[in-house]
Scaffold this active site. Structure first.
Site, mmCIF file in Angstrom:
data_model
loop_
_atom_site.group_PDB
_atom_site.id
_atom_site.type_symbol
_atom_site.label_atom_id
_atom_site.label_comp_id
_atom_site.label_asym_id
_atom_site.label_seq_id
_atom_site.Cartn_x
_atom_site.Cartn_y
_atom_site.Cartn_z
ATOM 1 N N LYS A 70 14.749 2.152 -36.140
ATOM 2 C CA LYS A 70 15.306 1.205 -35.758
ATOM 3 C C LYS A 70 13.005 0.546 -35.293
ATOM 4 C CE LYS A 70 19.702 -0.760 -34.783
ATOM 5 N NZ LYS A 70 20.503 -1.011 -33.745
ATOM 6 N N ASP A 106 20.867 -8.017 -34.817
ATOM 7 C CA ASP A 106 22.000 -7.353 -33.975
ATOM 8 C C ASP A 106 22.444 -8.732 -33.686
ATOM 9 O OD1 ASP A 106 22.242 -5.320 -34.427
ATOM 10 O OD2 ASP A 106 20.784 -3.910 -33.032
#
Ligand code: NAP
Length: 288
Positions: A70, A106
């Site tokens: 990520k 997220d």
């Protein structure tokens, strides 16, 4: 059925075999009758740049990115959303015309999950976030952007301070009962982003002073395996409303789904698929 017309998307991780995303997204594509397949790709860290080039070479529809990629993938992308640039992390690759872009779903997934539980965020509200890792960054950023005053509590206080400085949170404190007690008194939201209590350590609990958990406090635990962590059980016993991490997992996936298809995601089937998967296996340990 895979046909000549089928588009492909997927998830990159290292390892990736515990990912819930292939089942969740394939169920969603099937529900809407979309000719799209979602596959897990085991991408070694040294292959990440080549994998990004492969998205263009293979004309993939979109990619989710999980641990440990990520934070590294942004350097290989052509464009980042403002949010992904702020976080320095990406969990979703998508096309904007011919440009390969990165976003992080997220944070908005976390907010959408709270919304689903009918917990309303209002500016000026106070939240305590436990942890200062990758998920904490997304949660703290989303809360601060919504006008929430956030206190970050972490074992390694320097990491909490770094979050406060980067995202404009209010204060960094130690992850101890004594430091948390006064912070919880005036808070309306407590979020556990640490991995304490995650399978196979179900008996563990973050060092929260249980007597400071009051009925006006909403307690969110990002862990989704087990479905009820020790923290959530204790909070419920104190009269708090609670939510586990399944809904955030579903909502961050739903946002990626919409990026790729332009359609609202069938969240009910996605939720059911994750819950069934969680019931069948005790091996799902990470997001995506
Ligand atoms: P991470 O980057 O590795 O951060 C872990 C955090 O937990 C750090 O703040 C670390 O503190 C703290 N921690 C770990 N063990 C600890 C211990 N024994 N005592 C005190 N603090 C401890 O992990 P992450 O990616 O943020 O993920 C954290 C959790 O969130 C995992 O359970 C993950 O599955 C879950 N998650 C769920 C979703 C969802 O969609 N529901 C999304 C993302 C993550 P230090 O800084 O001191 O090391």
């Amino acid at each position: 059925m895979i046909r000549g017309t089928t588009r492909v998307c997927g998830v990159w991780g290292w390892p990736v075999k515990h990912s819930a995303s292939p089942a969740m997204h394939n169920a969603a594509f099937a529900e809407l009758g979309l000719d799209i397949a979602y596959v897990p790709f085991s991408v070694a860290p040294e292959q990440l740049q080549a994998a990004v080039a492969g998205v263009r070479a293979l004309d993939l529809l979109g990619i989710n990115v999980t641990v440990p990629h990520k934070e590294r993938v942004p350097e290989f992308l052509e464009k980042l959303t403002d949010r992904a640039a702020r976080l320095g992390a990406v969990n979703t690759l998508f096309w904007d015309g011919d440009t390969l872009c990165g976003d992080s779903t997220d944070g908005p997934g976390f907010l959408a999950a709270l919304n689903q539980a009918e917990f309303t965020i209002t500016p000026g509200m106070q939240a305590v976030v436990l942890g200062a890792g990758g998920s904490a960054r997304a949660v703290v950023d989303a809360l601060v952007q919504s006008g929430v005053r956030v206190i970050v509590a972490n074992r390694t206080i320097e990491r909490a301070q770094e979050l406060v400085d980067s995202f404009g949170a209010r204060e960094a404190i130690a992850l101890t009962e004594d430091a948390l007690r006064p912070a919880l008194k005036t808070a309306q939201l407590l979020v556990n982003t640490t991995s304490i209590g995650m399978h196979p350590h179900e008996s563990e609990c973050p060092p929260v002073p249980i007597d400071a958990l009051h009925p006006r406090l909403f307690v969110s635990d990002l862990i989704y395996n087990p479905a009820q962590t020790r923290l959530l059980a204790l909070a419920q016993a104190q009269g708090c409303r609670t939510q586990n991490g399944i809904e955030m997992l579903v909502q961050q996936g739903a946002l990626a789904f919409t990026r790729w298809t332009g359609k609202p995601a069938p969240t009910e089937i996605m939720r059911r698929t994750v819950e069934q998967l969680r019931g069948k296996t005790d091996t799902i340990q990470r997001t995506l």
